[in-house]
Structures are given as C-alpha cells and as structure tokens.
Design a protein around this motif. Structure first.
Motif, PDB file in Angstrom:
ATOM      1  N   ALA A 126      31.437  52.045  -5.541  1.00 27.42           N
ATOM      2  CA  ALA A 126      30.776  53.255  -5.530  1.00 27.42           C
ATOM      3  C   ALA A 126      29.737  53.663  -4.378  1.00 27.42           C
ATOM      4  O   ALA A 126      29.610  54.638  -3.841  1.00 27.42           O
ATOM      5  CB  ALA A 126      30.371  53.488  -6.868  1.00 27.42           C
ATOM      6  N   HIS A 127      28.944  52.284  -4.048  1.00 31.02           N
ATOM      7  CA  HIS A 127      27.872  52.553  -3.109  1.00 31.02           C
ATOM      8  C   HIS A 127      28.344  52.646  -1.641  1.00 31.02           C
ATOM      9  O   HIS A 127      28.013  53.529  -1.000  1.00 31.02           O
ATOM     10  CB  HIS A 127      26.867  51.233  -3.180  1.00 31.02           C
ATOM     11  N   CYS A 128      29.736  52.236  -1.513  1.00 32.06           N
ATOM     12  CA  CYS A 128      30.161  52.254  -0.068  1.00 32.06           C
ATOM     13  C   CYS A 128      30.852  53.606  -0.023  1.00 32.06           C
ATOM     14  O   CYS A 128      30.938  53.997   1.131  1.00 32.06           O
ATOM     15  CB  CYS A 128      31.353  50.904   0.166  1.00 32.06           C
ATOM     16  N   LEU A 129      31.375  54.168  -0.791  1.00 35.02           N
ATOM     17  CA  LEU A 129      32.059  55.440  -0.690  1.00 35.02           C
ATOM     18  C   LEU A 129      31.003  56.459  -0.313  1.00 35.02           C
ATOM     19  O   LEU A 129      31.485  57.599   0.177  1.00 35.02           O
ATOM     20  CB  LEU A 129      32.844  55.906  -2.087  1.00 35.02           C
ATOM     21  N   ASP A 130      29.492  56.164  -0.569  1.00 32.59           N
ATOM     22  CA  ASP A 130      28.666  57.175  -0.020  1.00 32.59           C
ATOM     23  C   ASP A 130      28.180  57.132   0.883  1.00 32.59           C
ATOM     24  O   ASP A 130      27.380  57.900   1.710  1.00 32.59           O
ATOM     25  CB  ASP A 130      27.230  56.889  -1.297  1.00 32.59           C
ATOM     26  N   LEU A 131      28.837  56.165   1.941  1.00 23.63           N
ATOM     27  CA  LEU A 131      28.391  56.104   3.434  1.00 23.63           C
ATOM     28  C   LEU A 131      29.285  56.533   4.553  1.00 23.63           C
ATOM     29  O   LEU A 131      30.700  56.438   4.012  1.00 23.63           O
ATOM     30  CB  LEU A 131      28.250  54.513   3.520  1.00 23.63           C
ATOM     31  N   PRO A 132      28.987  56.763   5.352  1.00 24.32           N
ATOM     32  CA  PRO A 132      29.893  57.277   6.609  1.00 24.32           C
ATOM     33  C   PRO A 132      30.572  56.152   7.133  1.00 24.32           C
ATOM     34  O   PRO A 132      30.168  54.837   6.928  1.00 24.32           O
ATOM     35  CB  PRO A 132      28.848  57.836   7.483  1.00 24.32           C
ATOM     36  N   PHE A 133      31.511  56.173   7.980  1.00 25.14           N
ATOM     37  CA  PHE A 133      32.499  55.215   8.473  1.00 25.14           C
ATOM     38  C   PHE A 133      31.970  54.689   9.829  1.00 25.14           C
ATOM     39  O   PHE A 133      31.389  55.520  10.739  1.00 25.14           O
ATOM     40  CB  PHE A 133      33.923  55.607   8.777  1.00 25.14           C
TER      41      PHE A 133
ATOM     42  N   SER B 122      29.004  47.111   8.793  1.00 25.58           N
ATOM     43  CA  SER B 122      30.454  47.394   7.995  1.00 25.58           C
ATOM     44  C   SER B 122      29.930  47.978   6.620  1.00 25.58           C
ATOM     45  O   SER B 122      28.524  48.277   6.319  1.00 25.58           O
ATOM     46  CB  SER B 122      30.776  45.886   7.506  1.00 25.58           C
ATOM     47  N   TYR B 123      30.595  48.472   5.868  1.00 26.67           N
ATOM     48  CA  TYR B 123      30.494  49.050   4.618  1.00 26.67           C
ATOM     49  C   TYR B 123      29.659  48.127   3.800  1.00 26.67           C
ATOM     50  O   TYR B 123      28.540  48.557   3.046  1.00 26.67           O
ATOM     51  CB  TYR B 123      31.664  49.577   3.760  1.00 26.67           C
ATOM     52  N   LEU B 124      29.686  46.988   3.365  1.00 28.56           N
ATOM     53  CA  LEU B 124      29.101  45.858   2.739  1.00 28.56           C
ATOM     54  C   LEU B 124      27.633  45.867   3.143  1.00 28.56           C
ATOM     55  O   LEU B 124      26.679  45.619   2.516  1.00 28.56           O
ATOM     56  CB  LEU B 124      29.726  44.503   2.878  1.00 28.56           C
ATOM     57  N   GLY B 125      27.570  45.458   4.518  1.00 24.97           N
ATOM     58  CA  GLY B 125      26.085  45.442   5.248  1.00 24.97           C
ATOM     59  C   GLY B 125      25.123  46.682   5.051  1.00 24.97           C
ATOM     60  O   GLY B 125      23.924  46.565   4.447  1.00 24.97           O
TER      61      GLY B 125
ATOM     62  N   ALA C 282      21.016  50.095   2.102  1.00 24.43           N
ATOM     63  CA  ALA C 282      20.846  51.101   1.556  1.00 24.43           C
ATOM     64  C   ALA C 282      20.593  51.167   0.058  1.00 24.43           C
ATOM     65  O   ALA C 282      19.826  51.901  -0.415  1.00 24.43           O
ATOM     66  CB  ALA C 282      21.945  52.224   1.726  1.00 24.43           C
ATOM     67  N   PHE C 283      21.441  50.427  -0.790  1.00 28.13           N
ATOM     68  CA  PHE C 283      21.369  50.196  -2.249  1.00 28.13           C
ATOM     69  C   PHE C 283      20.804  49.197  -2.688  1.00 28.13           C
ATOM     70  O   PHE C 283      20.813  48.938  -4.062  1.00 28.13           O
ATOM     71  CB  PHE C 283      22.559  50.854  -2.739  1.00 28.13           C
ATOM     72  N   GLY C 284      20.673  48.140  -1.920  1.00 28.15           N
ATOM     73  CA  GLY C 284      20.356  46.820  -2.423  1.00 28.15           C
ATOM     74  C   GLY C 284      21.375  45.913  -3.002  1.00 28.15           C
ATOM     75  O   GLY C 284      21.264  44.843  -3.705  1.00 28.15           O
TER      76      GLY C 284
END
Length: 408
Positions: free
Chosen positions: A261-268, A294-297, A302-304
């Motif tokens: 859910a957190h990753c889906l809030d981020l741009p590519f 990366s989305y993970l990093g 951004a969200f901890g």
C-alpha cells in the motif's frame, strides 16, 4: 489438462489476501485489494484459460542410471553445503546440541553473528564458497527426483537421500531458516501432485496420504519455528508454540500487503533491473546506492516501512523495474508457463519440467513476501541453472500445439 499446482496456489494466494482483510479491517487499502485481486485473477486466467499451449515432447526418457547419478550428486552437494553452513556458525558439538531443537535461540544466535560478521573459517576459498552457493538448488533436485523416481532408486541411494534430508533439516534448525523449509515444500509440490495423480487422473489414496503427511509435517515445523520466537510467543509449551506459530504465519503472509500500500503511493523510478534481480545486484557489485530509488527504499524513507526487515510483497520488487502496470502481464506469462510445464511434466514424464515448475511454485508462494526467486545470489543462480536444464531436456523434442479441452 487441469493445472493442479496452480489451482492450489491461487487458492492459497486468495487466502493470504483474506488474511490481510481480516487482520487490517478498516485500516486496509482498498486500492491494494483491487490491484492484488486483479493480479491473482490474471494469474489464474493464464494458468487455466483457453490459451494455446506449445509443448515440447522430449525425444528420450530419463534413464534409471542417469536418475541415480543426478540424485547421488545432489546428495553430495546438499550434505556438503549443509555441513559448511553449520561449521560457519558452530565450532563444537556442544553448541550444536544446545541449539538444535531451539530454533528461536538458534535464529537469534546466527543473526547476531551475521550482524557482527563473526564467521568461523572453514578453509574454503572465495571461489569455492561461490560455487557451493551456486549449487544450493541441488536440494530441489534431490527432493523432487526422489519423490518422482523413488521406486527406481537403489536401496543404498534411498538411504543416502534420507541421510541428506536429515542433515539438511538439521542445518535449517541450526540457522533458523524457516524460509528454506517453505521453499523446499513449494518446489516439491508439483512432484507430489505428479505422484498423487495416476495416468487415468484418479488420485492414489496412499500417495495422497503421504503428500498430506509430508506437507502437514512441514507446515507444523514452520509453525514451530515461528512460534518459538519471542515476538510470537517463545518459551511456551509445545501446543502453545504451535498456536502462536499459526498466528505468526498469518502475520507473515498478510503484512506484506500493507507494505505494498505504501509503495503504490509512490511514483515510478527505474533501477535498471537491479531491484528485480536483487540477488545478482548485491553480490556482483558493492554499490548499493541504487536501492534508494527502488519502491522499497523510497517507502522506507517516506513511511518508515523497512525495506528488508518486513515485507511488501513481490510486486514492488518487480515494479521497481517494470512498473506496477506491467506486473499483471508478468502474472499472465507465469500462469501460461506453469500450464505448459505441468502439461509436459505429467504427459511426457519430464522431471526437468516439474523441477522448473517448482521454481514457479516458490515464486507464487512468496508473492505475499518478496521476490524470493531472485532475492539471494544462490536462489538467482538456481533459477537459471534449473531452466537451462529444462531447456536442454526439450531442445530436440517434438513441438506439439495443444488446445484446452483436447486429450492427447
């Protein structure tokens, strides 16, 4: 032909999504539910839809002599790798016996030594260490081929197989490697189904019971692993440990969707294939600055939500290089490929097709966690080696186009 392995895997995947719904309730992400459901539906469509299959029929069957040679080589590799792993962290027999039946303490002990880079010298060169790591896929061949060809193995080789499994499981307990047991069960699943399914498609009662016993024992072992850890219980009686382990497993297979859910809030932001092939990237290069893109990093920043300490499903690992929009296309391909491999395995008795299918089972089983197939260097090399062996096994075979509903 029914794609039995993927049928059960898709059911399991929807179960993990249901566990997320129950666990997070009002806090869940509706976008995650729709996205994950779409990916699983596409995977199921690829595995069971009316798509043309192009099968490869090997020109020759695997001889008993070759089977026994491959199983024996796998025994040697599994035993050697297991003993080296044990010797890397344990210096004497007393410490082995102390931690053998206490996977929680063993897990913490090994984790501490890894964090401090406190490893025993086992007298291996760096090249030998890389070689052994590259041969870690031999455990999949050992178990899969032993299941498929047990009746064709000599008594001596059967005993060697059992000995290798005892050593390997002992190693898993001593390093707290629950993931290794899970991966082994997932890779063996197609071979179990091959044995359960007779030529007429009617399950054998004895084979089905054996499969259920082994899978049940494996599941109970994983629950014991998890339940013995302090965060889920620890130091309780056996029954309470198993109950705590069951709750812990539900957490493991569901919390990754919250990370997604957190990753889906981020741009590519593409990482040049390095996140998708993480095991190769971190082994072949000391530069890890790319991981921050990366989305993970970026999710951790951004969200901890920790990139490596907790899970975010396999999707961000793939999407970091292919975008989230491309993931369903990959799921469709995985489903179609699983159908092809299962058909070749059961119709033409090709063990290498089932071995390759076992890798897809590992990938699918760990979708709620991470991109397990390429998460470590050993896993990455194993995937390539297994698919190379499969390709060699069918390279001169006849090409057959089989449409859904046909019976050859």
């Amino acid at each position: 032909m029914s794609n039995m392995p993927m049928r059960y895997v898709v059911m399991y995947l929807f179960f993990t999504l249901a566990a997320y719904l129950v666990s997070y309730g009002a806090d869940l992400s509706v976008r995650v539910v729709f996205y994950v459901t779409a990916c699983f539906v596409v995977l199921a469509f690829g595995a069971h839809g009316r798509l043309a299959l192009r099968l490869r029929d090997p020109v020759s069957s695997v001889t008993t002599r070759r089977i026994q040679a491959l199983v024996t080589a796998s025994v040697v590799a599994v035993v050697l790798i297991s003993l080296v792993n044990i010797a890397t962290f344990y210096s004497d027999w007393s410490s082995v016996t102390k931690y053998l039946l206490d996977p929680s303490a063993a897990y913490e002990y090994v984790k501490l030594r890894r964090r401090n880079e406190d490893f025993n010298s086992v007298g291996l060169s760096s090249f030998a260490g890389v070689l052994l790591t590259s041969l870690s896929f031999s455990r999949y061949m050992l178990v899969g081929f032993a299941i498929m060809f047990w009746n064709r193995l000599s008594r001596q080789i059967r005993l060697l197989v059992l000995f290798a499994l005892v050593v390997y499981l002992g190693q898993c307990f001593l390093i707290g490697a629950m993931v290794n047991i899970g991966s082994l069960l997932a890779s063996a699943f197609p071979f179990f189904l091959y044995r359960v399914r007779s030529r007429a498609g009617v399950p054998s009662g004895g084979s089905r019971l054996f499969m259920l016993i082994v899978l049940g024992a494996g599941l109970a072992t994983m629950m014991y692993f998890v339940g013995s850890r302090g965060e889920f219980g620890g130091n309780a009686d056996f029954g309470e440990t198993i109950r705590s382990g069951a709750k812990g497993l539900l957490f493991y297979v569901s919390h990754g969707y919250e990370g997604l859910a957190h990753c889906l809030d981020l741009p590519f932001e593409p990482t040049g294939g390095r996140t998708l092939f993480y095991g190769f990237s971190t082994t072949l290069s000391t530069d890890s600055s790319w991981f921050a893109h990366s989305y993970l990093g970026r999710s951790e920043e951004a969200f901890g939500w920790s990139a490596l300490q907790v899970w975010s499903t396999a999707f961000p690992w793939i999407a970091s290089d292919l975008t989230f929009w491309s993931v369903p296309v990959l799921m469709l391909f995985v489903g179609v490929l699983s159908k092809k491999l299962w058909s070749e395995g059961v119709r033409f008795d090709n063990p290498f097709a089932l071995l390759a299918l076992g890798q897809i089972m590992i990938f699918a089983a760990y979708i709620p966690a991470n991109n397990q197939l390429f998460h470590t260097f050993g896993n990455s090399v194993g995937v390539l080696a297994i698919f190379i062996m499969y390709t060699v096994s069918v390279r001169k075979g006849r090409t057959i186009v089989l449409r859904e509903g046909s019976r050859r």
